[in-house]
Design a protein around this motif. Structure first.
Motif, PDB file in Angstrom:
ATOM      1  N   VAL A 175       6.496  -5.315  -5.780  1.00 45.14           N
ATOM      2  CA  VAL A 175       7.056  -6.129  -4.838  1.00 45.14           C
ATOM      3  C   VAL A 175       6.188  -7.495  -4.519  1.00 45.14           C
ATOM      4  N   GLY A 176       4.855  -6.962  -4.149  1.00 47.09           N
ATOM      5  CA  GLY A 176       3.817  -7.816  -3.906  1.00 47.09           C
ATOM      6  C   GLY A 176       3.539  -8.856  -5.060  1.00 47.09           C
ATOM      7  N   THR A 177       3.625  -8.334  -6.330  1.00 44.88           N
ATOM      8  CA  THR A 177       3.379  -9.067  -7.482  1.00 44.88           C
ATOM      9  C   THR A 177       4.437 -10.183  -7.655  1.00 44.88           C
ATOM     10  N   LEU A 178       5.994  -9.816  -7.263  1.00 43.59           N
ATOM     11  CA  LEU A 178       6.759 -10.505  -7.433  1.00 43.59           C
ATOM     12  C   LEU A 178       6.601 -11.728  -6.324  1.00 43.59           C
ATOM     13  N   LEU A 179       6.359 -11.363  -5.072  1.00 39.14           N
ATOM     14  CA  LEU A 179       6.238 -12.408  -4.177  1.00 39.14           C
ATOM     15  C   LEU A 179       4.950 -13.470  -4.729  1.00 39.14           C
TER      16      LEU A 179
END
Lengths: 255, 590
Positions: free
Chosen positions: B184-188
């Protein structure tokens, strides 16, 4: 033989390297080392030397022992007082000498790489510098004889117009070069035309000093606006000659 | 049997996952949208309370980015450290991973606050630009906001559930949560990267900037992936350096030997993470720059040869500082071992190569000359130093710096070990041969191909140089691990027996990384010059000019000071949270 104290070793290394640089560049190679660069070099050489000497506890203790003893040893009171008096004065003098205004012109952070615009208007036409190629470059493979003729045409245009500043050896040492500051570009240098695309040269030659971009001005260039004196074809021929004579290849993205 | 609480957790994870995959429907949803570029004048930019809008947005963006980089990076290596703990069943790793994530929790809320500040600043000071960008990216911006729920839920469950989800399947669920948190963090980050790279290399719009409805095209613009790669690697290096500074802070304020030993170990691991990520970083940077050149020669030259070139000299100095500080930390760390004295004599040679390479690395192409020097040289070109100013010299120097940093690691690893295998001499000879061949190859590629062939070979030669470095590091590490398999320890490693000055090297790493990110971030943004969106949306505000280098460096430096003050606050608060007071006579006794 008595071992040299570590603090003295550090001082000797740093001083030795400093004068080593001066000796090497200013005297042996005959090209002075700029003081701004030498200062930067020395800062990191000092950092590197101190890193080596303080990497171990024993080394650190030995290194700071003379300083510690100077500060703490009652028998060294006289030396201590002298050092404590002289050091701030020396630092103050150094700061004063660095800051005192002089008649010398300030250093110039001149950028010698103008960034080309995406498109440029030359000979009343708009050229896209991102896609522009030398129309005669392809002759190098397709028609070598014609290509040689183009290069030779470029050579005579160069000798008639450019060599006065850029030199007959293309090394920036033309008869007028000494009167110019900054000096004309040395095309033999690996950092000049070998780094550039032909479209870049076309833009620089055609629009000259006045055509340089606003960013990082002033450029202080005495390069004439050659589109007023040469044809488009002649400029491309000169470019062929520049690369041919120096043996450099124009920058390209792929082959 | 699965317990009720685990079932609840699985439901939460499913919802989070669904939230995470929603942005992939963006491209479909945006069909048919028409967004045009407005022509602005300086009166279209609100002036509020005399605030300099550029500096306000600049600082808000930079502070947000520093914290965001930190909170995105920490879960990456926390997940790796936790996995190592599961693999080795060494609880110390699990505890360290938990302590790392604990630091990032306070930073997480600061990231969100600064993100809010940035968004408000942008909408207040640059409303037309934001109208345009939200028009192009509307759905992805909305999902970006939604993804924060996913990020927060996963992070909180991951952190607060740490001691609950221990052992057996529970640990696996916890690890999965860590993976999800990273996803999720990478997607953000990828989404936010799309907006800023769109401003540099717009795509999905026509030549007038009118949005064609292709949101995926706008996201997947020319510089998106190069920035993505560079940021992931840089974030890990930066995050590692900040937690290294945390460990140093705790080490210096530790009261007992055990505490010192613990934080020394933690600092060592943090430094290891930072340096492991730092080693490939110059290559990721080189790839990004090459792509910028390919996208626009104008941008590329402005970046490295034109108006921003001097900031690259500062960048070179800071990167060299990172290498020297990291090596110094390793050399000091050898003091933990009783067997280190065998390797001390090599330190000076490693230092010599690193410093010499560093000098080449930061020698500028355009020298700053006094008038007297200019006269003595006959012009601004230096016959011997000039050639050190171009990329082949830089690439050669940085590869050598990386190789010799790897040598520092190898001797550090060896300092406390005595090999027991029969082929010690052969193994050592092999490693020496490998390094000599590697160095020779790097030099040949750098000197011959860099200076005596055309630019195609010159640029292309950087790739085998990098590969040589990587191959030498990987193979020598493999040989070393076999060579020291079952090796005897000279004596138990004395964690905590390092000088305090080594901890200042860790602080230096964190400050240098922070400053570096600030300067390079400014350059990345600054190469758009007078464009909000390159070549399509002109900036017509009163600030549509490139500030002087000194001014820019001052703004970045003020940002670094503010960030460091906030980081010290984060460190302090995480220390306070574990303290307990028992005031006598304050509470009613039962």
């Amino acid at each position: 033989m008595q071992k040299i104290p570590k603090l003295l070793q550090v001082v000797l290394i740093v001083v030795g390297v400093y004068f080593g640089f001066v000796l090497l560049f200013d005297f042996i190679l005959g090209q002075v080392i700029p003081s701004s660069l030498l200062n930067m070099y020395m800062f990191f050489i000092v950092a590197g030397v101190l890193a080596v000497y303080t990497a171990t506890e024993d080394g650190t203790r030995e290194l700071v022992a003379p300083i510690k003893s100077l500060v703490e040893d009652p028998s060294k009171k006289k030396t201590r007082n002298i050092v404590f008096a002289v050091t701030p004065v020396a630092v103050a003098l150094f700061v004063y000498l660095q800051l005192v205004p002089s008649l010398e012109a300030p250093l110039e952070l001149r950028s010698i790489h103008p960034a080309p615009p995406s498109t440029v208007k030359i000979y009343g036409k708009r050229f896209d510098l991102r896609t522009l190629v030398n129309p005669y470059r392809k002759l190098e493979e397709e028609d070598p004889e014609e290509f040689r003729a183009m290069v030779e045409a470029g050579a005579s245009i160069y000798i008639q117009n450019c060599h006065f500043c850029h030199g007959d050896k293309l090394d920036g040492q033309g008869p007028y070069a000494a009167g110019l500051n900054p000096v004309p570009l040395n095309f033999q240098d690996v950092g000049t035309i070998a780094q550039l695309q032909e479209s870049f040269l076309f833009w620089r030659i055609a629009t000259g000093g006045p055509g340089l971009p606003d960013e990082a001005a002033p450029w202080i260039s005495s390069m004439p606006v050659w589109q007023e004196f040469l044809t488009e074809e002649e400029i491309w021929q000169v470019i062929l000659y520049l690369y041919d004579y120096t043996g450099r290849r124009p920058r390209s993205w792929e082959e | 049997m699965i317990s009720t609480s685990i079932k609840q957790l699985l439901i939460v994870m499913l919802v989070v996952f669904l939230l995470a995959v929603l942005p992939f429907s963006v491209a479909e949803a945006a069909e048919g949208v028409q967004v045009t570029v407005p022509e602005l004048s300086s009166s279209d930019y609100p002036v509020i309370a005399g605030v300099n809008s550029r500096v306000a947005v600049w600082l808000a963006a930079q502070l947000h980015l520093w914290f965001a980089a930190f909170v995105l990076a920490v879960p990456i290596f926390v997940f790796i450290i936790e996995s190592i703990g599961v693999w080795t069943r060494d609880q110390r790793y699990d505890e360290m991973a938990f302590e790392f994530i604990k630091v990032s929790i306070t930073a997480y809320s600061l990231t969100a606050i600064l993100g809010g500040l940035l968004a408000f600043s942008l909408f207040i000071f640059y409303p037309q630009l934001m109208t345009y960008l939200t028009g192009v990216f509307s759905e992805s911006m909305f999902y970006y906001a939604l993804l924060f729920f996913a990020e927060s839920v996963t992070l909180y469950v991951y952190y607060y559930g740490w001691h609950w989800l221990q052992g057996g399947d529970k640990k696996w669920i916890h690890l999965t949560l860590g993976l999800l948190l990273n996803a999720v963090g990478t997607l953000l980050m990828l989404l936010a990267n799309a907006w800023l790279t769109f401003m540099m290399s717009p795509n999905g719009v026509d030549t007038a900037g009118t949005f064609t409805g292709d949101t995926w095209g706008a996201i997947h613009n020319f510089l998106w992936n190069p920035i993505n790669l560079h940021r992931v690697v840089a974030n890990v290096a930066f995050g590692g350096s900040v937690v290294g500074a945390y460990a140093a802070f705790k080490f210096l304020s530790a009261s007992g030997e055990d505490e010192r030993a613990h934080y020394d170990w933690m600092g060592y691991n943090a430094n290891f993470i930072a340096i492991t990520a730092l080693l490939p970083l110059p290559f990721a940077g080189y790839y990004l720059t090459a792509e910028i050149y390919e996208y626009s020669q104008q941008m590329g030259i402005t970046l490295m040869g034109g108006v921003f070139a001097w900031l690259f000299i500062i960048q070179a100095v800071l990167i060299g500082t990172l290498f020297i500080a990291a090596n110094y930390y390793l050399w000091c760390g050898m003091g933990r071992s009783e067997g280190a004295h065998r390797y001390y004599p090599y330190i000076k040679y490693i230092a010599f190569v690193i410093v010499a390479s560093f000098l080449v690395w930061f020698t500028p192409h355009t020298l700053v000359l006094t008038n007297e020097e200019l006269k003595a040289l006959g012009g601004p070109y230096h016959k011997y130093l000039g050639p050190l100013g171009i990329m082949p010299a830089k690439n050669t120097a940085v590869n050598l710096m990386i190789l010799f940093t790897a040598v520092s690691f190898l001797i550090y690893r060896r300092s406390n070990k005595l090999p027991t295998v029969s082929w010690v001499q052969t193994g050592n000879a092999l490693q020496i041969a490998l390094f000599v061949a590697g160095i020779a190859n790097i030099l040949i590629l750098g000197i011959y191909y860099g200076y005596f062939t055309n630019t195609v070979y010159k640029v292309a030669a950087s790739i085998p140089q990098v590969l040589t470095t990587l191959v030498v590091i990987v193979i020598s590490t493999v040989i070393d691990s076999f060579l020291y398999k079952g090796a005897e320890e000279v004596a138990p490693l004395r964690w905590g027996r390092v000088p305090d000055r080594s901890q200042y090297a860790l602080f230096l790493l964190a400050v240098a990384f922070t400053w570096l990110m600030g300067l390079m971030g400014y350059i990345r943004s600054g190469i758009r010059q007078h464009w909000h969106v390159t070549d399509v949306f002109r900036d017509n505000s009163v600030d549509a000019f490139t500030p002087t280098l000194g001014y820019a460096a001052n703004v970045v430096s003020i940002g670094v000071v503010i960030f460091m003050a906030m980081v010290v606050f984060v460190f302090w608060i995480s220390q306070v949270s574990s303290k307990k007071s028992y005031p006598e006579g304050y509470w009613k006794t039962a």
